[in-house]
Design an enzyme around this catalytic site. Structure first.
Site, PDB file in Angstrom:
ATOM      1  N   CYS A  35      -6.695   3.957  -0.878  1.00  0.00           N
ATOM      2  CA  CYS A  35      -7.355   2.654  -1.019  1.00  0.00           C
ATOM      3  C   CYS A  35      -8.683   2.611  -0.271  1.00  0.00           C
ATOM      4  O   CYS A  35      -9.473   1.695  -0.476  1.00  0.00           O
ATOM      5  CB  CYS A  35      -6.438   1.528  -0.535  1.00  0.00           C
ATOM      6  SG  CYS A  35      -6.078   1.608   1.225  1.00  0.00           S
ATOM      7  N   ASP A  37      -9.113   2.096   2.891  1.00  0.00           N
ATOM      8  CA  ASP A  37      -9.116   1.204   4.050  1.00  0.00           C
ATOM      9  C   ASP A  37      -9.104   2.003   5.353  1.00  0.00           C
ATOM     10  O   ASP A  37      -8.496   3.064   5.440  1.00  0.00           O
ATOM     11  CB  ASP A  37      -7.895   0.274   4.008  1.00  0.00           C
ATOM     12  CG  ASP A  37      -8.006  -0.742   2.881  1.00  0.00           C
ATOM     13  OD1 ASP A  37      -9.053  -0.738   2.210  1.00  0.00           O
ATOM     14  OD2 ASP A  37      -7.075  -1.524   2.688  1.00  0.00           O
ATOM     15  N   CYS A  60      -7.841  -4.403   3.328  1.00  0.00           N
ATOM     16  CA  CYS A  60      -7.216  -5.525   2.627  1.00  0.00           C
ATOM     17  C   CYS A  60      -6.641  -6.550   3.613  1.00  0.00           C
ATOM     18  O   CYS A  60      -6.525  -6.287   4.819  1.00  0.00           O
ATOM     19  CB  CYS A  60      -6.113  -5.007   1.715  1.00  0.00           C
ATOM     20  SG  CYS A  60      -4.648  -4.504   2.612  1.00  0.00           S
ATOM     21  N   CYS A 104       0.280  -0.719   3.982  1.00  0.00           N
ATOM     22  CA  CYS A 104      -0.735  -1.273   4.890  1.00  0.00           C
ATOM     23  C   CYS A 104      -0.169  -1.344   6.315  1.00  0.00           C
ATOM     24  O   CYS A 104      -0.891  -1.121   7.287  1.00  0.00           O
ATOM     25  CB  CYS A 104      -1.173  -2.657   4.430  1.00  0.00           C
ATOM     26  SG  CYS A 104      -1.495  -2.767   2.665  1.00  0.00           S
TER      27      CYS A 104
HETATM   28 FE1  FES Z   1      -5.266  -0.251   1.812  1.00  0.00          FE
HETATM   29 FE2  FES Z   1      -3.775  -2.362   2.291  1.00  0.00          FE
HETATM   30  S1  FES Z   1      -4.575  -1.725   0.388  1.00  0.00           S
HETATM   31  S2  FES Z   1      -4.272  -0.731   3.641  1.00  0.00           S
END
Ligand code: FES
Length: 143
Positions: A35, A37, A60, A104
């Site tokens: 993702c 992140d 997110c 996450c």
């Molecule tokens: Fe990447 Fe939540 S979608 S940590």
């Protein structure tokens, strides 16, 4: 039922302990390649106790909420106890997360572990490298 609990929404909209500790004793940065992140966790340690903890998360809402809750859960605790923080404990403290957002919370657990590892490394404290391994979670790689 709402997708996100009130606690998740609260920690997302009013995250606790956001920021940076300039003279941090340990800094952990982890990311999820899928993702994109990124979570950075800073800890200040005094006499084996985490006296302060801050985070910066570029990600997110669930990543922000779980990092916020993780800082709340480890602040004031002995370092060894922080190491035992599991993503399940973070999820429970937030009154749950949707299944597809569990990864996450894994990021939050790993950010704490990475910060403690950095603290141990900087202070020449011996540890079991296997116990402090930061790896991609299975849920993330299955997405
Ligand atoms: Fe990447 Fe939540 S979608 S940590």
């Amino acid at each position: 039922m709402a997708l996100y609990s009130e606690k998740v929404m609260d920690h997302f909209q009013n995250p606790r302990n956001v920021g940076k500790i300039d003279d941090a004793d340990g800094i952990g940065e982890v990311g999820n390649a899928k993702c994109g992140d990124i979570m950075r966790m800073y800890i200040k340690v005094n006499d084996g106790i985490i006296t302060d903890c801050k985070f910066n998360t570029f990600g997110c809402g669930s990543a922000i909420a779980t990092s916020s809750m993780a800082t709340e859960l480890i602040k004031g605790k002995p370092v060894e106890e922080a190491l035992k923080l599991s993503n399940q404990a973070v999820v429970e403290a937030l009154d749950g997360l949707p299944t597809h957002k569990i990864h996450c919370s894994v990021l939050a657990e790993e950010a704490v572990r990475a910060a403690v590892k950095d603290y141990y490394d900087k202070n020449g404290i011996a540890y079991d490298p296997e116990a402090l391994k930061v790896s991609d979670c299975e849920a993330c790689s299955m997405e």
